[in-house]
Design a protein around this motif. Structure first.
Motif, PDB file in Angstrom:
ATOM      1  N   ALA A   1      -2.627   5.560  -4.031  1.00 35.92           N
ATOM      2  CA  ALA A   1      -2.745   4.227  -4.643  1.00 35.92           C
ATOM      3  C   ALA A   1      -1.536   3.950  -5.535  1.00 35.92           C
ATOM      4  O   ALA A   1      -0.995   2.831  -5.550  1.00 35.92           O
ATOM      5  CB  ALA A   1      -4.038   4.132  -5.454  1.00 35.92           C
ATOM      6  N   ASP A   2      -1.100   4.967  -6.269  1.00 35.18           N
ATOM      7  CA  ASP A   2       0.039   4.784  -7.169  1.00 35.18           C
ATOM      8  C   ASP A   2       1.316   4.514  -6.366  1.00 35.18           C
ATOM      9  O   ASP A   2       2.129   3.654  -6.740  1.00 35.18           O
ATOM     10  CB  ASP A   2       0.191   6.044  -8.043  1.00 35.18           C
ATOM     11  N   ALA A   3       1.459   5.217  -5.244  1.00 33.42           N
ATOM     12  CA  ALA A   3       2.648   5.013  -4.408  1.00 33.42           C
ATOM     13  C   ALA A   3       2.647   3.610  -3.804  1.00 33.42           C
ATOM     14  O   ALA A   3       3.676   2.921  -3.788  1.00 33.42           O
ATOM     15  CB  ALA A   3       2.693   6.070  -3.311  1.00 33.42           C
ATOM     16  N   VAL A   4       1.485   3.169  -3.335  1.00 28.55           N
ATOM     17  CA  VAL A   4       1.393   1.828  -2.722  1.00 28.55           C
ATOM     18  C   VAL A   4       1.643   0.756  -3.789  1.00 28.55           C
ATOM     19  O   VAL A   4       2.320  -0.249  -3.547  1.00 28.55           O
ATOM     20  CB  VAL A   4       0.015   1.653  -2.030  1.00 28.55           C
ATOM     21  N   ARG A   5       1.135   0.986  -4.986  1.00 30.83           N
ATOM     22  CA  ARG A   5       1.396   0.054  -6.086  1.00 30.83           C
ATOM     23  C   ARG A   5       2.906  -0.051  -6.356  1.00 30.83           C
ATOM     24  O   ARG A   5       3.468  -1.135  -6.411  1.00 30.83           O
ATOM     25  CB  ARG A   5       0.634   0.550  -7.334  1.00 30.83           C
ATOM     26  N   ARG A   6       3.574   1.106  -6.448  1.00 27.81           N
ATOM     27  CA  ARG A   6       5.006   1.109  -6.778  1.00 27.81           C
ATOM     28  C   ARG A   6       5.802   0.397  -5.685  1.00 27.81           C
ATOM     29  O   ARG A   6       6.683  -0.420  -5.958  1.00 27.81           O
ATOM     30  CB  ARG A   6       5.504   2.546  -6.941  1.00 27.81           C
ATOM     31  N   GLU A   7       5.458   0.707  -4.444  1.00 30.19           N
ATOM     32  CA  GLU A   7       6.177   0.150  -3.298  1.00 30.19           C
ATOM     33  C   GLU A   7       6.033  -1.372  -3.216  1.00 30.19           C
ATOM     34  O   GLU A   7       6.957  -2.071  -2.837  1.00 30.19           O
ATOM     35  CB  GLU A   7       5.554   0.759  -2.048  1.00 30.19           C
ATOM     36  N   ASN A   8       4.882  -1.882  -3.586  1.00 34.79           N
ATOM     37  CA  ASN A   8       4.590  -3.303  -3.343  1.00 34.79           C
ATOM     38  C   ASN A   8       4.735  -4.217  -4.554  1.00 34.79           C
ATOM     39  O   ASN A   8       5.133  -5.365  -4.411  1.00 34.79           O
ATOM     40  CB  ASN A   8       3.187  -3.455  -2.756  1.00 34.79           C
ATOM     41  N   VAL A   9       4.376  -3.731  -5.737  1.00 34.53           N
ATOM     42  CA  VAL A   9       4.494  -4.605  -6.922  1.00 34.53           C
ATOM     43  C   VAL A   9       5.374  -3.994  -8.004  1.00 34.53           C
ATOM     44  O   VAL A   9       5.526  -4.570  -9.088  1.00 34.53           O
ATOM     45  CB  VAL A   9       3.106  -4.993  -7.504  1.00 34.53           C
TER      46      VAL A   9
ATOM     47  N   LEU B   1      -4.060   2.160 -14.840  1.00 35.48           N
ATOM     48  CA  LEU B   1      -2.680   1.828 -14.450  1.00 35.48           C
ATOM     49  C   LEU B   1      -2.089   2.898 -13.527  1.00 35.48           C
ATOM     50  O   LEU B   1      -1.306   2.588 -12.627  1.00 35.48           O
ATOM     51  CB  LEU B   1      -1.793   1.686 -15.692  1.00 35.48           C
ATOM     52  N   ALA B   2      -2.486   4.150 -13.748  1.00 36.13           N
ATOM     53  CA  ALA B   2      -1.934   5.240 -12.932  1.00 36.13           C
ATOM     54  C   ALA B   2      -2.595   5.312 -11.557  1.00 36.13           C
ATOM     55  O   ALA B   2      -2.112   6.017 -10.669  1.00 36.13           O
ATOM     56  CB  ALA B   2      -2.118   6.569 -13.666  1.00 36.13           C
ATOM     57  N   ARG B   3      -3.710   4.581 -11.383  1.00 39.05           N
ATOM     58  CA  ARG B   3      -4.456   4.697 -10.118  1.00 39.05           C
ATOM     59  C   ARG B   3      -4.526   3.367  -9.383  1.00 39.05           C
ATOM     60  O   ARG B   3      -5.493   3.073  -8.702  1.00 39.05           O
ATOM     61  CB  ARG B   3      -5.850   5.271 -10.414  1.00 39.05           C
ATOM     62  N   GLY B   4      -3.512   2.529  -9.569  1.00 38.73           N
ATOM     63  CA  GLY B   4      -3.408   1.324  -8.743  1.00 38.73           C
ATOM     64  C   GLY B   4      -3.225   0.021  -9.494  1.00 38.73           C
ATOM     65  O   GLY B   4      -2.782  -0.967  -8.915  1.00 38.73           O
ATOM     66  N   ALA B   5      -3.577  -0.020 -10.798  1.00 40.87           N
ATOM     67  CA  ALA B   5      -3.494  -1.302 -11.515  1.00 40.87           C
ATOM     68  C   ALA B   5      -2.069  -1.582 -11.991  1.00 40.87           C
ATOM     69  O   ALA B   5      -1.251  -0.667 -12.137  1.00 40.87           O
ATOM     70  CB  ALA B   5      -4.459  -1.289 -12.696  1.00 40.87           C
ATOM     71  N   ASN B   6      -1.767  -2.884 -12.223  1.00 37.73           N
ATOM     72  CA  ASN B   6      -0.422  -3.255 -12.691  1.00 37.73           C
ATOM     73  C   ASN B   6      -0.451  -4.377 -13.725  1.00 37.73           C
ATOM     74  O   ASN B   6       0.579  -5.007 -13.981  1.00 37.73           O
ATOM     75  CB  ASN B   6       0.455  -3.675 -11.496  1.00 37.73           C
TER      76      ASN B   6
END
Ligand code: SAM
Ligand code: SF4
Length: 378
Positions: free
Chosen positions: A25-33, A299-304
């Motif tokens: 989830a953290d990787a997908v968050r970083r990649e997309n937002v 925040l570390a598990r998908g939130a931004n």
């Protein structure tokens, strides 16, 4: 991600396997937002509400609650404070309060938009089409309306329709579509009006099953939401659900979803995986169940996104949606400084500007405040 995979993750108990979910989830968050954490200043404009939601402390039948409605200049002072703290968005939230009239709100939105560079997000409940049109025309950018659960039976049990509300103009429409979930139709309408739309659910509502929660997460994707807020259901003793939930909530072995911190992280992470572009807040309800580190873990598990509370201190405790809400007494400046330090400590950056939906602004750079040479700390 398919329904079965979502269900398996929701039931997963192994810490080792869950750490894979957090990492993904953290990787997908970083990649997309990107690494920016967007800060949205929250103003709880009024705690009047004509609804009788079975879960919420602001419900009309709760006569023990002192009610308030902020004056326009008080809201504008909060908007100026949001600008001073370098927030890019002001979120105006309230009970479903027709004392906040269409024209008054439209005037307030115009003032905020002309005096500040802030994006304006509204979370004022299910208002008639004419209100939503007027506020969009006045410049409101986004609208938050959680649908709470995608299970129509559970929805109607906890969210009774308005029977007759003089002047609200939409009671009859709500009753006519009683078998469906009116908030879903409203979300589609909000999107057609050009709002960035936000939905979400509570986790662990009494009667909510794992299958319901998996369907909620898939519905986030189908609705193509820009913003998705999820948080644990927290019982309020002055509500029908809160009074009875302890004794009536079936054990998880019978399919009841727990309203736990861990379940909330699972839903945040899965939401990020199925809606990679969405703005997802680490919510106050999560910070309430874990005051120490709930916000950071979200925040570390998908939130931004984080929504610091700018509501003036004399009103905050009266916006008692659930008891013992986090950050009731912290002055905005102190909360802001500590929050920004904690975000930086996570290796994240402070978002600048309105932080719109990347879906609406695909060309917007994912560059962080550091990349742009903007200082992150006051
Ligand atoms: N009146 C507007 C509405 O209902 O959309 C906005 C304000 S309402 C207080 C905002 C959100 O608070 C609701 O959508 C619901 O998800 C959440 N909420 C209400 N009661 C809650 C409870 N007991 N525990 C956790 N969240 C709750
Ligand atoms: Fe009112 Fe919103 Fe609370 Fe329902 S959830 S009682 S509409 S404030």
């Amino acid at each position: 991600m398919e329904r079965t995979a979502i269900l398996n993750w929701l039931r997963e108990e192994s810490e080792a396997r869950l750490s894979d979910l957090w990492r993904e989830a953290d990787a997908v968050r970083r990649e997309n937002v990107g690494d920016d954490v967007h800060l949205r200043g929250l103003v709880e404009v009024s705690n009047h509400c004509l609804r009788s939601c079975a879960y919420c402390g602001l419900r009309a039948p709760n006569r023990a609650l002192d009610r308030y409605r902020m004056a326009a200049d008080e809201v504008l002072a909060c908007a100026r404070q949001a600008v001073e703290l370098a927030y890019g968005t002001l979120v105006l939230q309230s009970g479903e309060d027709y004392g906040l009239t269409r024209d008054w709100m439209a005037g307030l939105i115009r003032c905020i938009k002309s005096e500040t560079p802030l994006a304006v997000t509204l979370g004022l409940g299910e208002r008639p089409d004419e209100d939503l049109v007027a506020w969009r025309e006045a410049g409101a950018d986004r609208y938050l309306l959680r649908f709470e659960t995608s299970n129509p039976t559970l929805y109607h049990r906890i969210h009774p329709p308005l029977r007759a509300v003089a002047g609200s103009g939409h009671a009859s429409r709500v009753t006519r579509h009683a078998s469906a979930i009116p908030r879903l139709a409203l979300l589609r309408r909000l999107r057609d009006l050009g709002y960035e739309t936000g939905g979400g659910v509570m986790i662990g509502l009494p009667g909510q099953t794992y299958a319901d929660l998996a369907a909620d997460i898939l519905l986030f994707r189908d609705l193509d939401l820009d913003m998705i807020g999820v948080g644990p259901y927290l019982p309020h003793p002055a509500t029908p659900l809160g009074r009875h939930s302890a004794s009536r909530t079936p054990h998880s072995a019978f399919g009841q979803v727990p309203n736990s911190e861990l379940m909330t992280y699972k839903v945040v992470a899965l939401t990020r995986l199925v809606c990679p572009w969405a703005n997802i807040p680490s919510t106050t309800a999560l910070a309430t169940v874990n005051r120490e580190s709930g916000r950071e873990l979200g925040l570390a598990r998908g939130a931004n996104v984080v929504m610091p509370n700018l509501t003036p201190p004399q009103y905050r405790a009266l916006y008692e949606v659930y008891p013992a809400k986090a950050c009731l007494f912290e002055p905005p400046e102190a909360f802001d400084a500590a929050l920004k330090r904690r975000i930086i400590a996570l290796g994240r950056t402070i978002g600048t500007g309105p932080g719109p939906s990347r879906k609406h602004h695909p060309a917007a750079p994912a560059a962080s405040a550091h990349d742009r040479g903007v200082p992150c700390l006051p």
